[in-house]
Scaffold this motif. Structure first.
Motif, PDB file in Angstrom:
ATOM      1  N   GLY A 126       0.814  -1.213   0.000  1.00 12.39           N
ATOM      2  CA  GLY A 126       0.000   0.000   0.000  1.00 12.39           C
ATOM      3  C   GLY A 126       0.846   1.261   0.000  1.00 12.39           C
ATOM      4  O   GLY A 126       0.543   2.234  -0.701  1.00 12.39           O
ATOM      5  N   LEU A 127       1.905   1.248   0.799  1.00 13.75           N
ATOM      6  CA  LEU A 127       2.811   2.394   0.847  1.00 13.75           C
ATOM      7  C   LEU A 127       3.440   2.629  -0.526  1.00 13.75           C
ATOM      8  O   LEU A 127       3.467   3.756  -1.030  1.00 13.75           O
ATOM      9  CB  LEU A 127       3.885   2.158   1.912  1.00 13.75           C
ATOM     10  N   GLY A 128       3.936   1.553  -1.141  1.00 13.41           N
ATOM     11  CA  GLY A 128       4.578   1.687  -2.446  1.00 13.41           C
ATOM     12  C   GLY A 128       3.637   2.201  -3.510  1.00 13.41           C
ATOM     13  O   GLY A 128       3.989   3.074  -4.319  1.00 13.41           O
ATOM     14  N   THR A 129       2.414   1.680  -3.506  1.00 14.77           N
ATOM     15  CA  THR A 129       1.414   2.125  -4.482  1.00 14.77           C
ATOM     16  C   THR A 129       1.063   3.592  -4.294  1.00 14.77           C
ATOM     17  O   THR A 129       0.918   4.348  -5.265  1.00 14.77           O
ATOM     18  CB  THR A 129       0.143   1.262  -4.355  1.00 14.77           C
ATOM     19  N   THR A 130       0.955   4.022  -3.039  1.00 11.94           N
ATOM     20  CA  THR A 130       0.626   5.414  -2.736  1.00 11.94           C
ATOM     21  C   THR A 130       1.738   6.349  -3.202  1.00 11.94           C
ATOM     22  O   THR A 130       1.465   7.419  -3.776  1.00 11.94           O
ATOM     23  CB  THR A 130       0.383   5.587  -1.225  1.00 11.94           C
ATOM     24  N   VAL A 131       2.983   5.963  -2.980  1.00 16.42           N
ATOM     25  CA  VAL A 131       4.109   6.784  -3.434  1.00 16.42           C
ATOM     26  C   VAL A 131       4.112   6.888  -4.963  1.00 16.42           C
ATOM     27  O   VAL A 131       4.286   7.983  -5.528  1.00 16.42           O
ATOM     28  CB  VAL A 131       5.447   6.195  -2.938  1.00 16.42           C
ATOM     29  N   GLN A 132       3.899   5.787  -5.637  1.00 13.97           N
ATOM     30  CA  GLN A 132       3.881   5.816  -7.102  1.00 13.97           C
ATOM     31  C   GLN A 132       2.775   6.725  -7.630  1.00 13.97           C
ATOM     32  O   GLN A 132       2.986   7.485  -8.587  1.00 13.97           O
ATOM     33  CB  GLN A 132       3.689   4.400  -7.661  1.00 13.97           C
ATOM     34  N   LYS A 133       1.598   6.649  -6.998  1.00 13.62           N
ATOM     35  CA  LYS A 133       0.481   7.484  -7.437  1.00 13.62           C
ATOM     36  C   LYS A 133       0.772   8.965  -7.207  1.00 13.62           C
ATOM     37  O   LYS A 133       0.472   9.813  -8.063  1.00 13.62           O
ATOM     38  CB  LYS A 133      -0.798   7.068  -6.707  1.00 13.62           C
ATOM     39  N   TYR A 134       1.355   9.282  -6.072  1.00 12.98           N
ATOM     40  CA  TYR A 134       1.677  10.680  -5.782  1.00 12.98           C
ATOM     41  C   TYR A 134       2.674  11.221  -6.805  1.00 12.98           C
ATOM     42  O   TYR A 134       2.495  12.322  -7.342  1.00 12.98           O
ATOM     43  CB  TYR A 134       2.234  10.820  -4.361  1.00 12.98           C
ATOM     44  N   ILE A 135       3.714  10.465  -7.075  1.00 17.37           N
ATOM     45  CA  ILE A 135       4.742  10.913  -8.006  1.00 17.37           C
ATOM     46  C   ILE A 135       4.215  11.003  -9.443  1.00 17.37           C
ATOM     47  O   ILE A 135       4.674  11.836 -10.231  1.00 17.37           O
ATOM     48  CB  ILE A 135       5.978   9.997  -7.935  1.00 17.37           C
ATOM     49  N   SER A 136       3.212  10.200  -9.780  1.00 16.17           N
ATOM     50  CA  SER A 136       2.613  10.307 -11.114  1.00 16.17           C
ATOM     51  C   SER A 136       1.960  11.659 -11.326  1.00 16.17           C
ATOM     52  O   SER A 136       1.869  12.155 -12.449  1.00 16.17           O
ATOM     53  CB  SER A 136       1.588   9.180 -11.330  1.00 16.17           C
ATOM     54  N   HIS A 137       1.501  12.276 -10.231  1.00 17.73           N
ATOM     55  CA  HIS A 137       0.910  13.617 -10.290  1.00 17.73           C
ATOM     56  C   HIS A 137       1.928  14.713  -9.993  1.00 17.73           C
ATOM     57  O   HIS A 137       1.767  15.857 -10.444  1.00 17.73           O
ATOM     58  CB  HIS A 137      -0.246  13.730  -9.298  1.00 17.73           C
ATOM     59  N   CYS A 138       2.954  14.377  -9.231  1.00 17.44           N
ATOM     60  CA  CYS A 138       3.938  15.365  -8.768  1.00 17.44           C
ATOM     61  C   CYS A 138       5.351  14.855  -9.019  1.00 17.44           C
ATOM     62  O   CYS A 138       6.081  14.497  -8.080  1.00 17.44           O
ATOM     63  CB  CYS A 138       3.744  15.638  -7.274  1.00 17.44           C
ATOM     64  N   PRO A 139       5.775  14.816 -10.263  1.00 18.60           N
ATOM     65  CA  PRO A 139       7.075  14.208 -10.599  1.00 18.60           C
ATOM     66  C   PRO A 139       8.293  14.949 -10.070  1.00 18.60           C
ATOM     67  O   PRO A 139       9.387  14.376 -10.041  1.00 18.60           O
ATOM     68  CB  PRO A 139       7.066  14.199 -12.130  1.00 18.60           C
ATOM     69  N   ASP A 140       8.112  16.187  -9.635  1.00 15.40           N
ATOM     70  CA  ASP A 140       9.248  16.962  -9.125  1.00 15.40           C
ATOM     71  C   ASP A 140       9.359  16.914  -7.601  1.00 15.40           C
ATOM     72  O   ASP A 140      10.323  17.439  -7.029  1.00 15.40           O
ATOM     73  CB  ASP A 140       9.143  18.420  -9.580  1.00 15.40           C
ATOM     74  N   SER A 141       8.392  16.307  -6.939  1.00 11.89           N
ATOM     75  CA  SER A 141       8.432  16.230  -5.477  1.00 11.89           C
ATOM     76  C   SER A 141       9.470  15.204  -5.033  1.00 11.89           C
ATOM     77  O   SER A 141       9.738  14.225  -5.715  1.00 11.89           O
ATOM     78  CB  SER A 141       7.065  15.819  -4.916  1.00 11.89           C
ATOM     79  N   LYS A 142      10.044  15.456  -3.861  1.00 17.83           N
ATOM     80  CA  LYS A 142      10.932  14.497  -3.222  1.00 17.83           C
ATOM     81  C   LYS A 142      10.133  13.739  -2.157  1.00 17.83           C
ATOM     82  O   LYS A 142       9.257  14.306  -1.506  1.00 17.83           O
ATOM     83  CB  LYS A 142      12.139  15.183  -2.593  1.00 17.83           C
ATOM     84  N   ILE A 143      10.475  12.466  -1.999  1.00 10.42           N
ATOM     85  CA  ILE A 143       9.739  11.593  -1.081  1.00 10.42           C
ATOM     86  C   ILE A 143      10.644  11.145   0.059  1.00 10.42           C
ATOM     87  O   ILE A 143      11.812  10.809  -0.147  1.00 10.42           O
ATOM     88  CB  ILE A 143       9.220  10.342  -1.814  1.00 10.42           C
ATOM     89  N   ALA A 144      10.083  11.126   1.277  1.00  9.12           N
ATOM     90  CA  ALA A 144      10.757  10.522   2.434  1.00  9.12           C
ATOM     91  C   ALA A 144       9.826   9.473   3.014  1.00  9.12           C
ATOM     92  O   ALA A 144       8.667   9.767   3.321  1.00  9.12           O
ATOM     93  CB  ALA A 144      11.096  11.571   3.481  1.00  9.12           C
ATOM     94  N   ILE A 145      10.310   8.242   3.111  1.00 10.22           N
ATOM     95  CA  ILE A 145       9.536   7.130   3.656  1.00 10.22           C
ATOM     96  C   ILE A 145       9.970   6.893   5.100  1.00 10.22           C
ATOM     97  O   ILE A 145      11.155   6.708   5.367  1.00 10.22           O
ATOM     98  CB  ILE A 145       9.753   5.858   2.813  1.00 10.22           C
TER      99      ILE A 145
END
Length: 310
Positions: A126-145
């Motif tokens: 679920g975490l991985g899917t959520t990150v992928q979906k967010y980045i599909s809309h916001c490709p310039d954002s940085k992610i911290a897990i």
């Protein structure tokens, strides 16, 4: 939430050296632990995930996996205080930070996920899917897990679920990470070179899930459960928040109940030398009280700024 350092001896009374697994359990009747209460939940990613075209992408998007029994999608012990620290950092640094807890539908945060899977597999997916979906809309954002307790194991596992979004991930952050007591049975994904590990473990008054602590072997699985319940009955609440105090009440109910459901595995772990997987002192809950979450927030901001300038 108090973020200043407080003496550890004021929180514990009659500390037993062997204890149980995980975090704050559910309190069904307490309004303060409502799933969307700010003390236990964060849903900053929701507008982006739901396709709101007016929503702004964050500079730094943080997703957090809570500990076993934690209520909401962050939990009151570590996730909630970490969210508060990040909110303060966002304001002082002018960095747009969005915080999201792993969905409660993806991750029940129960004892079975920890004991039977070494960290919930559905949480990682679920975490991985959520990150992928967010980045599909916001490709310039940085992610911290991020994650605490069982959530830390979920965070590790999620690195194998984020797909191409891994290139946007700058940090894997963990509080009280139990990975050392599980690595002999489970192969967690390696951390890619572009991702910085930020790990926080209480070692002065040690957290036995992440620090090397001498174990006291109980005479039986039942004696172990009785001992940990007795210990939690003696814990002082002086420096706990209202949400943490409510969570502690339910911990005294849920901990022995769910441990008893897993008593066969507990017995096997006693024989096989895996008791450390079950050990937890109140220091394991300390990260949201003693200022560690503020240190972690500062470290993450420093890392983000360094990558932005490079």
């Amino acid at each position: 939430m108090m973020m200043k350092k407080v003496p550890k001896h004021t929180v514990l009374s009659g500390l037993v050296t062997f204890l149980y697994l995980s975090a704050a359990p559910p309190v069904s009747a307490a309004a303060i632990l409502n799933r969307r209460d700010a003390a236990v939940s964060a849903n900053d990613w929701d507008p982006i995930l739901k396709g709101d075209k007016s929503a702004k992408c964050a500079d730094l998007a943080v997703i957090f996996a809570r500990g076993t029994f934690d209520q909401g999608n962050l939990g009151p012990w570590v996730g909630g205080p970490f969210h508060e620290a990040l909110a303060a950092s966002s304001k002082s640094s002018n960095i747009a930070i969005a915080v999201q807890g792993v969905s409660t539908s993806d991750y029940p945060a129960d004892l079975a996920g920890y004991i039977e899977e070494g960290g919930s597999n559905s949480c990682a997916k679920g975490l991985g899917t959520t990150v992928q979906k967010y980045i599909s809309h916001c490709p310039d954002s940085k992610i911290a897990i991020w994650g605490w307790s069982q959530g830390a194991l979920c965070a590790h596992k999620s690195l194998g679920q984020v797909g191409s979004a891994a290139g946007n991930v700058i940090a894997l952050g963990v509080f009280g990470d139990p990975i050392r007591v599980w690595q002999d049975d489970i192969n967690y994904p390696k951390i890619p070179g572009n991702i910085k590990l930020l790990s926080y473990c209480e070692k002065t008054a040690p957290d036995p899930l992440c620090a090397d602590v001498k174990e006291t072997i109980p005479t039986s699985a039942t004696a172990f459960i009785n001992g940990l319940v007795d210990t939690w009955n003696k814990v002082k609440v002086t420096h706990m928040s209202a949400a943490q105090k409510e969570a502690l009440k339910s911990l005294l109910i849920e901990l022995p109940k769910q441990a008893t459901n897993e008593i066969t595995q507990l017995g096997k772990d006693l024989v096989s030398g895996h008791l450390a997987r079950w050990m937890l002192t109140p220091e394991h809950f300390w990260y949201g009280i003693d200022g560690t979450v503020k240190t972690a927030s500062d470290d993450l901001i420093h890392l983000y700024k360094g990558q932005r300038q490079s």
